[in-house]
Design a protein around this motif. Structure first.
Motif, PDB file in Angstrom:
ATOM      1  N   SER A  78       0.820  -1.202   0.000  1.00  0.00           N
ATOM      2  CA  SER A  78       0.000   0.000   0.000  1.00  0.00           C
ATOM      3  C   SER A  78       0.859   1.258   0.000  1.00  0.00           C
ATOM      4  CB  SER A  78      -0.921  -0.008   1.222  1.00  0.00           C
ATOM      5  OG  SER A  78      -1.707   1.156   1.277  1.00  0.00           O
ATOM      6  N   SER A  79       1.917   1.246   0.800  1.00  0.00           N
ATOM      7  CA  SER A  79       2.810   2.409   0.876  1.00  0.00           C
ATOM      8  C   SER A  79       3.405   2.734  -0.487  1.00  0.00           C
ATOM      9  CB  SER A  79       3.921   2.134   1.896  1.00  0.00           C
ATOM     10  OG  SER A  79       4.789   3.230   2.012  1.00  0.00           O
ATOM     11  N   ASN A  80       3.905   1.715  -1.178  1.00  0.00           N
ATOM     12  CA  ASN A  80       4.542   1.945  -2.474  1.00  0.00           C
ATOM     13  C   ASN A  80       3.529   2.224  -3.579  1.00  0.00           C
ATOM     14  OD1 ASN A  80       7.416   1.628  -1.923  1.00  0.00           O
ATOM     15  ND2 ASN A  80       6.930  -0.466  -1.399  1.00  0.00           N
ATOM     16  N   ALA A  81       2.330   1.660  -3.468  1.00  0.00           N
ATOM     17  CA  ALA A  81       1.308   1.890  -4.491  1.00  0.00           C
ATOM     18  C   ALA A  81       0.856   3.347  -4.493  1.00  0.00           C
ATOM     19  CB  ALA A  81       0.116   0.962  -4.260  1.00  0.00           C
ATOM     20  N   VAL A  82       0.646   3.912  -3.309  1.00  0.00           N
ATOM     21  CA  VAL A  82       0.275   5.331  -3.225  1.00  0.00           C
ATOM     22  C   VAL A  82       1.428   6.194  -3.722  1.00  0.00           C
ATOM     23  CG1 VAL A  82      -0.374   7.211  -1.665  1.00  0.00           C
ATOM     24  CG2 VAL A  82      -1.349   4.942  -1.333  1.00  0.00           C
ATOM     25  N   ASN A  83       2.642   5.787  -3.404  1.00  0.00           N
ATOM     26  CA  ASN A  83       3.825   6.518  -3.853  1.00  0.00           C
ATOM     27  C   ASN A  83       3.905   6.569  -5.380  1.00  0.00           C
ATOM     28  OD1 ASN A  83       7.248   5.962  -4.262  1.00  0.00           O
ATOM     29  ND2 ASN A  83       6.466   7.839  -3.380  1.00  0.00           N
ATOM     30  N   LEU A  84       3.587   5.457  -6.046  1.00  0.00           N
ATOM     31  CA  LEU A  84       3.624   5.406  -7.503  1.00  0.00           C
ATOM     32  C   LEU A  84       2.495   6.227  -8.133  1.00  0.00           C
ATOM     33  CD1 LEU A  84       4.428   1.607  -7.986  1.00  0.00           C
ATOM     34  CD2 LEU A  84       5.945   3.533  -8.522  1.00  0.00           C
ATOM     35  N   THR A  85       1.383   6.373  -7.410  1.00  0.00           N
ATOM     36  CA  THR A  85       0.242   7.132  -7.920  1.00  0.00           C
ATOM     37  C   THR A  85       0.492   8.629  -7.871  1.00  0.00           C
ATOM     38  OG1 THR A  85      -1.202   5.361  -7.112  1.00  0.00           O
ATOM     39  CG2 THR A  85      -2.271   7.421  -7.696  1.00  0.00           C
ATOM     40  N   ASP A  86       1.419   9.039  -7.014  1.00  0.00           N
ATOM     41  CA  ASP A  86       1.688  10.459  -6.835  1.00  0.00           C
ATOM     42  C   ASP A  86       2.528  10.986  -7.997  1.00  0.00           C
ATOM     43  OD1 ASP A  86       1.879  12.981  -5.672  1.00  0.00           O
ATOM     44  OD2 ASP A  86       3.689  12.450  -4.552  1.00  0.00           O
ATOM     45  N   GLY A  87       1.844  11.361  -9.095  1.00  0.00           N
ATOM     46  CA  GLY A  87       2.570  11.843 -10.253  1.00  0.00           C
ATOM     47  C   GLY A  87       1.889  12.994 -10.961  1.00  0.00           C
ATOM     48  N   LEU A  88       0.612  13.242 -10.623  1.00  0.00           N
ATOM     49  CA  LEU A  88      -0.145  14.336 -11.223  1.00  0.00           C
ATOM     50  C   LEU A  88      -0.755  15.196 -10.128  1.00  0.00           C
ATOM     51  CD1 LEU A  88      -2.063  12.418 -14.064  1.00  0.00           C
ATOM     52  CD2 LEU A  88       0.137  13.587 -14.217  1.00  0.00           C
ATOM     53  N   ASP A  89      -1.032  16.436 -10.436  1.00  0.00           N
ATOM     54  CA  ASP A  89      -1.591  17.354  -9.441  1.00  0.00           C
ATOM     55  C   ASP A  89      -2.920  16.828  -8.907  1.00  0.00           C
ATOM     56  OD1 ASP A  89       0.551  18.903 -10.093  1.00  0.00           O
ATOM     57  OD2 ASP A  89      -0.582  20.452 -11.151  1.00  0.00           O
ATOM     58  N   GLY A  90      -2.958  16.576  -7.602  1.00  0.00           N
ATOM     59  CA  GLY A  90      -4.199  16.173  -6.946  1.00  0.00           C
ATOM     60  C   GLY A  90      -4.566  14.718  -7.078  1.00  0.00           C
ATOM     61  N   LEU A  91      -3.827  13.946  -7.857  1.00  0.00           N
ATOM     62  CA  LEU A  91      -4.222  12.562  -8.116  1.00  0.00           C
ATOM     63  C   LEU A  91      -4.124  11.687  -6.874  1.00  0.00           C
ATOM     64  CD1 LEU A  91      -5.085  10.280  -9.977  1.00  0.00           C
ATOM     65  CD2 LEU A  91      -2.695  10.013 -10.685  1.00  0.00           C
ATOM     66  N   ALA A  92      -2.942  11.615  -6.272  1.00  0.00           N
ATOM     67  CA  ALA A  92      -2.749  10.717  -5.130  1.00  0.00           C
ATOM     68  C   ALA A  92      -3.590  11.137  -3.933  1.00  0.00           C
ATOM     69  CB  ALA A  92      -1.270  10.672  -4.751  1.00  0.00           C
ATOM     70  N   ILE A  93      -3.631  12.435  -3.631  1.00  0.00           N
ATOM     71  CA  ILE A  93      -4.362  12.874  -2.447  1.00  0.00           C
ATOM     72  C   ILE A  93      -5.866  12.730  -2.641  1.00  0.00           C
ATOM     73  CG2 ILE A  93      -4.507  15.305  -3.102  1.00  0.00           C
ATOM     74  CD1 ILE A  93      -3.882  13.823   0.431  1.00  0.00           C
TER      75      ILE A  93
END
Length: 393
Positions: free
Chosen positions: A214-229
């Motif tokens: 889960s930690s790494n999956a959220v980290n990989l999603t963090d690439g566009l403005d507002g996407l991960a959060i």
């Protein structure tokens, strides 16, 4: 903290003329009241601290001046120039999250373990972000070091829970029997109401995979403005429900899900996470004033993993966080297929135009905001399916 203070004042006022005047302090006994307080506190604190932290990061020149993978791949033409935008914005999320949780929650083993994990993973992410900024490259901390730290933390959590005397209970509706199941050695499957015994080794492995994955999956999603959060907020809303129901014996018995004593306080944590996330999204929406960086993404992903484990629902996280799973799978498949085809044919081939998955759709011509909003919609769909597991079993 406020709960203990209110109880101290009520005990002091008991039997005096002040007892009736201070009766409103009894509201602090209710989880719903403290959840609302935690969410509002986190949101307001984020709004207040946000500009100060962004200014501080800019003064320290903690910004990304190097070209990231997306820019190197030619996606910069379809984006606002993001160079110089401060990173490490996850500091804001973590500070607000921990403070609001400590202020409104009753402290127990579940809450303390969750906050410890968030703190450790945030520290790891901060070190990684700092290394990237100092090198002005995307390298950062070696992946081996990150994985060793994450797996060490996850192994500690798994072993600790295995030795925890408190047992979770599943009360079957219409039956007087209570099935006792250990948080680690027994596994709950979505859409199935009975615990499956998997043993100590397999149980600890599930705990480790839930937290690290889960930690790494959220980290990989963090690439566009507002996407991960944004996706984090949707998944956090799901676990707000699950933690509340898991900590309520009558609700857990009715829905035939594991009852975990003390898990209700994790609802306060989830509410604080939602408030902190909304506050951060205020500054992270397109065009972003700040990026969360690994400081925030590793901590938030790890938080979901440990909360899912603590309420006996690690596999529900796979459903609720379906978009995180797809992002991680896209990277694994891309790298695996490239290495396999290069070994077989001498030329590496790709499944996606670019990984993680959000960059694939950018390559196909989707605007950044389109990718984010459509991923939100799919994340909501995953959340609905996860909530449906409460009744479909």
């Amino acid at each position: 903290m406020l709960y203990y203070l209110s109880q101290y004042i009520l005990d002091w006022a008991h039997g005096t003329e002040w007892e009736s005047r201070l009766s409103f302090l009894r509201l602090f006994k209710y989880i719903t009241v403290r959840c609302a307080g935690a969410a509002v506190t986190a949101l307001i604190l984020s709004w207040w601290l946000g500009p100060k932290i962004i200014r501080w990061l800019k003064d320290l020149k903690f910004g990304q001046e190097y070209a990231d993978k997306a820019e190197e791949a030619g996606l910069s033409n379809t984006r606002v120039n993001k160079k110089g935008t401060p990173t490490m914005g996850g500091v804001l999320i973590v500070i607000v999250l921990i403070f609001s949780t400590m202020l409104w929650a009753q402290w127990n083993a579940q809450v303390e373990l969750t906050m410890l994990s968030v703190f450790v993973l945030a520290g790891l992410g901060f070190y990684d972000d700092y290394a990237k900024i100092m090198k002005q490259s995307g390298g950062g901390t070696p992946p081996r070091v990150k994985l060793i730290t994450q797996f060490s933390l996850a192994a500690f959590v798994g072993i600790y829970l295995w030795n925890l005397p408190a047992m979770s209970e599943l009360h079957l509706l219409g039956s007087k029997n209570i099935i006792h199941s250990n948080l680690v050695t027994d596994l709950m499957l979505p859409f199935y109401k009975y615990p499956v015994h998997v043993g100590v080794a397999a149980g600890i492995l599930v705990v480790m995979l839930a937290i690290v994955g889960s930690s790494n999956a959220v980290n990989l999603t963090d690439g566009l403005d507002g996407l991960a959060i944004g996706c984090t907020l949707i998944v956090g809303f799901v676990f707000l429900f699950f933690t509340y129901l898991a900590g309520n014996f009558k609700a857990a018995a009715y829905l035939q899900i594991p009852f975990v004593p003390g898990a209700g306080e994790l609802t306060v944590f989830c509410a604080a996470l939602l408030g902190a996330g909304l506050g951060f999204l205020w500054f992270n929406c397109h065009p972003a004033q700040v990026f969360m960086g690994d400081t925030g993404s590793l901590a938030l992903g790890g938080a979901f993993g440990i909360v899912a484990v603590l309420i006996h629902q690690p596999l529900v996280l796979v459903i609720a966080g379906g978009m995180f799973v797809l992002e991680a799978l896209s990277v694994i498949l891309q790298k695996g297929w490239f290495k396999f085809t290069r070994l077989k044919t001498g030329t590496g081939r790709r499944i996606f135009l670019m990984a993680p998955l959000h960059h694939h759709f950018e390559k196909k011509g989707w605007h950044e905001s389109q990718v984010v909003m459509r991923f939100y919609i799919l994340c909501v769909l995953c959340a609905v399916v996860a909530l449906a597991t409460l009744k479909l079993r």
